[in-house]
Structure formats: C-alpha cells, structure tokens
Design a protein around this motif. Structure first.
Motif, PDB file in Angstrom:
ATOM      1  N   GLU A  94     -17.554  -3.789  -0.189  1.00 46.54           N
ATOM      2  CA  GLU A  94     -16.502  -3.621   0.813  1.00 46.54           C
ATOM      3  C   GLU A  94     -16.246  -4.925   1.549  1.00 46.54           C
ATOM      4  O   GLU A  94     -17.174  -5.688   1.814  1.00 46.54           O
ATOM      5  CB  GLU A  94     -16.937  -2.553   1.814  1.00 46.54           C
ATOM      6  CG  GLU A  94     -15.959  -2.306   2.944  1.00 46.54           C
ATOM      7  CD  GLU A  94     -16.484  -1.269   3.915  1.00 46.54           C
ATOM      8  OE1 GLU A  94     -16.165  -0.090   3.739  1.00 46.54           O
ATOM      9  OE2 GLU A  94     -17.235  -1.648   4.829  1.00 46.54           O
ATOM     10  N   THR A  95     -14.986  -5.159   1.881  1.00 50.05           N
ATOM     11  CA  THR A  95     -14.645  -6.279   2.752  1.00 50.05           C
ATOM     12  C   THR A  95     -13.817  -5.777   3.926  1.00 50.05           C
ATOM     13  O   THR A  95     -13.077  -4.799   3.805  1.00 50.05           O
ATOM     14  CB  THR A  95     -13.835  -7.378   2.021  1.00 50.05           C
ATOM     15  OG1 THR A  95     -12.642  -6.796   1.491  1.00 50.05           O
ATOM     16  CG2 THR A  95     -14.636  -8.036   0.929  1.00 50.05           C
ATOM     17  N   ILE A  96     -13.969  -6.474   5.053  1.00 51.65           N
ATOM     18  CA  ILE A  96     -13.121  -6.257   6.217  1.00 51.65           C
ATOM     19  C   ILE A  96     -12.420  -7.583   6.451  1.00 51.65           C
ATOM     20  O   ILE A  96     -13.071  -8.608   6.663  1.00 51.65           O
ATOM     21  CB  ILE A  96     -13.937  -5.830   7.450  1.00 51.65           C
ATOM     22  CG1 ILE A  96     -14.707  -4.539   7.155  1.00 51.65           C
ATOM     23  CG2 ILE A  96     -13.012  -5.653   8.659  1.00 51.65           C
ATOM     24  CD1 ILE A  96     -15.672  -4.138   8.254  1.00 51.65           C
ATOM     25  N   THR A  97     -11.099  -7.547   6.354  1.00 47.10           N
ATOM     26  CA  THR A  97     -10.307  -8.766   6.472  1.00 47.10           C
ATOM     27  C   THR A  97      -9.073  -8.527   7.332  1.00 47.10           C
ATOM     28  O   THR A  97      -8.647  -7.386   7.529  1.00 47.10           O
ATOM     29  CB  THR A  97      -9.811  -9.257   5.094  1.00 47.10           C
ATOM     30  OG1 THR A  97      -8.992  -8.232   4.500  1.00 47.10           O
ATOM     31  CG2 THR A  97     -10.960  -9.604   4.161  1.00 47.10           C
ATOM     32  N   PHE A  98      -8.523  -9.629   7.805  1.00 49.24           N
ATOM     33  CA  PHE A  98      -7.180  -9.634   8.368  1.00 49.24           C
ATOM     34  C   PHE A  98      -6.321 -10.379   7.364  1.00 49.24           C
ATOM     35  O   PHE A  98      -6.793 -11.322   6.707  1.00 49.24           O
ATOM     36  CB  PHE A  98      -7.140 -10.366   9.717  1.00 49.24           C
ATOM     37  CG  PHE A  98      -7.821  -9.612  10.819  1.00 49.24           C
ATOM     38  CD1 PHE A  98      -7.097  -8.719  11.606  1.00 49.24           C
ATOM     39  CD2 PHE A  98      -9.168  -9.775  11.065  1.00 49.24           C
ATOM     40  CE1 PHE A  98      -7.725  -8.013  12.623  1.00 49.24           C
ATOM     41  CE2 PHE A  98      -9.804  -9.078  12.075  1.00 49.24           C
ATOM     42  CZ  PHE A  98      -9.079  -8.194  12.858  1.00 49.24           C
ATOM     43  N   LEU A  99      -5.066  -9.986   7.242  1.00 46.36           N
ATOM     44  CA  LEU A  99      -4.121 -10.646   6.351  1.00 46.36           C
ATOM     45  C   LEU A  99      -2.904 -11.043   7.167  1.00 46.36           C
ATOM     46  O   LEU A  99      -2.392 -10.230   7.951  1.00 46.36           O
ATOM     47  CB  LEU A  99      -3.714  -9.711   5.209  1.00 46.36           C
ATOM     48  CG  LEU A  99      -2.646 -10.222   4.247  1.00 46.36           C
ATOM     49  CD1 LEU A  99      -3.182 -11.396   3.425  1.00 46.36           C
ATOM     50  CD2 LEU A  99      -2.184  -9.090   3.327  1.00 46.36           C
ATOM     51  N   LYS A 100      -2.458 -12.283   6.976  1.00 45.80           N
ATOM     52  CA  LYS A 100      -1.265 -12.782   7.673  1.00 45.80           C
ATOM     53  C   LYS A 100      -0.305 -13.313   6.612  1.00 45.80           C
ATOM     54  O   LYS A 100      -0.670 -14.176   5.810  1.00 45.80           O
ATOM     55  CB  LYS A 100      -1.676 -13.884   8.648  1.00 45.80           C
ATOM     56  CG  LYS A 100      -0.536 -14.497   9.417  1.00 45.80           C
ATOM     57  CD  LYS A 100      -0.992 -15.396  10.561  1.00 45.80           C
ATOM     58  CE  LYS A 100      -1.830 -16.555  10.106  1.00 45.80           C
ATOM     59  NZ  LYS A 100      -2.103 -17.530  11.175  1.00 45.80           N
ATOM     60  N   VAL A 101       0.921 -12.770   6.610  1.00 45.83           N
ATOM     61  CA  VAL A 101       1.909 -13.107   5.589  1.00 45.83           C
ATOM     62  C   VAL A 101       3.262 -13.336   6.263  1.00 45.83           C
ATOM     63  O   VAL A 101       3.654 -12.559   7.133  1.00 45.83           O
ATOM     64  CB  VAL A 101       2.037 -11.948   4.563  1.00 45.83           C
ATOM     65  CG1 VAL A 101       3.086 -12.250   3.517  1.00 45.83           C
ATOM     66  CG2 VAL A 101       0.700 -11.664   3.907  1.00 45.83           C
ATOM     67  N   PRO A 102       4.011 -14.379   5.870  1.00 46.81           N
ATOM     68  CA  PRO A 102       5.340 -14.590   6.436  1.00 46.81           C
ATOM     69  C   PRO A 102       6.290 -13.442   6.077  1.00 46.81           C
ATOM     70  O   PRO A 102       6.194 -12.875   4.978  1.00 46.81           O
ATOM     71  CB  PRO A 102       5.821 -15.894   5.784  1.00 46.81           C
ATOM     72  CG  PRO A 102       4.636 -16.508   5.144  1.00 46.81           C
ATOM     73  CD  PRO A 102       3.648 -15.415   4.904  1.00 46.81           C
ATOM     74  N   ALA A 103       7.193 -13.117   6.979  1.00 44.31           N
ATOM     75  CA  ALA A 103       8.191 -12.081   6.718  1.00 44.31           C
ATOM     76  C   ALA A 103       8.983 -12.450   5.468  1.00 44.31           C
ATOM     77  O   ALA A 103       9.292 -13.618   5.226  1.00 44.31           O
ATOM     78  CB  ALA A 103       9.124 -11.936   7.917  1.00 44.31           C
ATOM     79  N   GLY A 104       9.277 -11.450   4.652  1.00 42.20           N
ATOM     80  CA  GLY A 104      10.056 -11.651   3.438  1.00 42.20           C
ATOM     81  C   GLY A 104       9.231 -11.964   2.201  1.00 42.20           C
ATOM     82  O   GLY A 104       9.742 -11.905   1.087  1.00 42.20           O
ATOM     83  N   MET A 105       7.967 -12.298   2.362  1.00 41.75           N
ATOM     84  CA  MET A 105       7.127 -12.657   1.215  1.00 41.75           C
ATOM     85  C   MET A 105       6.618 -11.410   0.500  1.00 41.75           C
ATOM     86  O   MET A 105       6.257 -10.424   1.130  1.00 41.75           O
ATOM     87  CB  MET A 105       5.932 -13.486   1.662  1.00 41.75           C
ATOM     88  CG  MET A 105       4.944 -13.767   0.544  1.00 41.75           C
ATOM     89  SD  MET A 105       3.534 -14.723   1.106  1.00 41.75           S
ATOM     90  CE  MET A 105       4.046 -16.307   0.507  1.00 41.75           C
ATOM     91  N   ALA A 106       6.587 -11.482  -0.834  1.00 47.53           N
ATOM     92  CA  ALA A 106       5.972 -10.438  -1.646  1.00 47.53           C
ATOM     93  C   ALA A 106       4.675 -10.993  -2.223  1.00 47.53           C
ATOM     94  O   ALA A 106       4.615 -12.158  -2.607  1.00 47.53           O
ATOM     95  CB  ALA A 106       6.909 -10.013  -2.763  1.00 47.53           C
ATOM     96  N   LEU A 107       3.657 -10.178  -2.238  1.00 44.97           N
ATOM     97  CA  LEU A 107       2.399 -10.537  -2.888  1.00 44.97           C
ATOM     98  C   LEU A 107       2.396  -9.921  -4.287  1.00 44.97           C
ATOM     99  O   LEU A 107       3.128  -8.965  -4.551  1.00 44.97           O
ATOM    100  CB  LEU A 107       1.220 -10.037  -2.061  1.00 44.97           C
ATOM    101  CG  LEU A 107       1.049 -10.725  -0.704  1.00 44.97           C
ATOM    102  CD1 LEU A 107      -0.031 -10.039   0.112  1.00 44.97           C
ATOM    103  CD2 LEU A 107       0.727 -12.197  -0.887  1.00 44.97           C
ATOM    104  N   PRO A 108       1.554 -10.431  -5.193  1.00 43.46           N
ATOM    105  CA  PRO A 108       1.535  -9.875  -6.546  1.00 43.46           C
ATOM    106  C   PRO A 108       1.149  -8.396  -6.552  1.00 43.46           C
ATOM    107  O   PRO A 108       0.387  -7.933  -5.707  1.00 43.46           O
ATOM    108  CB  PRO A 108       0.453 -10.697  -7.249  1.00 43.46           C
ATOM    109  CG  PRO A 108       0.279 -11.929  -6.438  1.00 43.46           C
ATOM    110  CD  PRO A 108       0.614 -11.553  -5.033  1.00 43.46           C
ATOM    111  N   LYS A 109       1.688  -7.684  -7.527  1.00 46.78           N
ATOM    112  CA  LYS A 109       1.307  -6.286  -7.721  1.00 46.78           C
ATOM    113  C   LYS A 109      -0.205  -6.230  -7.931  1.00 46.78           C
ATOM    114  O   LYS A 109      -0.776  -7.113  -8.572  1.00 46.78           O
ATOM    115  CB  LYS A 109       2.027  -5.715  -8.941  1.00 46.78           C
ATOM    116  CG  LYS A 109       1.740  -4.257  -9.195  1.00 46.78           C
ATOM    117  CD  LYS A 109       2.545  -3.755 -10.386  1.00 46.78           C
ATOM    118  CE  LYS A 109       2.287  -2.288 -10.647  1.00 46.78           C
ATOM    119  NZ  LYS A 109       3.037  -1.827 -11.824  1.00 46.78           N
TER     120      LYS A 109
END
Length: 159
Positions: A42-57
């Motif tokens: 298990e991991t506990i993380t925060f994720l920060k992504v710019p608006a409009g960005m898609a991450l890989p499926k």
C-alpha cells in the motif's frame, strides 16, 4: 511486550515531504509519497496535476481511495466529476484514464490510498509500465539523492 505495542502514533508534516515529478510519465505531474507499506503493498500519496492534463490509462490490481482536495478530475470512462471533498472508491481490477478538468482552478490535488499495483496501458491496452510501493519508494529516494535531500524512511511505522 509485543512489537506492535511499541509502535506509537506519528504525524507527518506535509511540508517535510517533497513533491517529486512523476517520471517517466510526465514532468508536469507530481507525487508526494507519505507512506509505503511493503507488507500490504500500500502507498499513501498526494498527486498534483495541472488542469487539462490526462494521465495514462491504468489498471488497478487492488483498491484505491482518492480524496479530492483541490480542483476537479474525472475518468474518461465515467460520467461523474470529483470536486473538493469528493471521495472516489476504485475497485480492484478496474481500468480508467484520469483527466484533470479545466475550469476549476489551475491544478488538482488528491490524497490517494493505493493497494497493489497500477499497471499503465497504451491505447491498445498493452502494458507500458507497472507501478508499486517499491517503484514509488525508488522514485522518492532517487529524487532525494539528486536534490541533496535527506530522505525519510517512508516504510517505517513511526513518523
């Protein structure tokens, strides 16, 4: 005394953990690794992504809980949009494509509790990469080394 009786409650200061670029996928998304549990995977993380960005499926081998702190995001495969305060529960064996929705600020920030592996897929559902607690720890340690940061033991039950 049993070993678990010696484990004390700990608190981790959000500012004490660096934002690490989510490479090799993109330098624009960042992950803050709070804890990695090698026993449960298990991991506990925060994720920060710019608006409009898609991450890989990606495909989940275990469950994922995502709490939205800032911004809005969705999966291309679903109709809902998660906004601040939303909790998304992702079942094991689900696959989806995350997109940071525009018009809700300049970025999204989420808290993620992930069990098992994230298997990244291409547009033909072929495996691109597999992420686990180990790859997250390695990314964190590599970043700390490159930046001259003293790493914390993110696998420890102590703070």
């Amino acid at each position: 005394m049993m070993a678990f009786e010696g484990v004390d409650t700990g608190a981790i200061d959000f500012e004490d953990v660096p934002w690490v670029p989510y490479l090799p996928y993109t330098p624009d998304a960042h992950v803050k690794l709070v804890k990695a549990d090698p026993v449960r995977g298990e991991t506990i993380t925060f994720l920060k992504v710019p608006a409009g960005m898609a991450l890989p499926k990606h495909h989940h081998s275990g469950t994922v809980i995502v709490y939205t702190i800032k911004g809005a995001w969705r999966y291309l495969e679903h109709d809902w949009v998660a906004t601040p305060g939303s909790v998304v529960f992702e079942t094991a064996s689900s696959a989806h494509t995350a997109v940071a929705v525009e018009g809700h600020g300049d970025e999204i920030v989420t808290l993620n509790i992930t069990v098992g592996e994230l298997i990244y897929l291409d547009d033909k559902d072929q495996v691109l990469a597999i992420e686990s607690w180990r790859t997250m720890v390695d990314r964190y340690l590599d970043y700390c080394s490159a930046q001259g940061i003293e790493p914390r033991d993110v696998t420890s039950f102590a703070a």
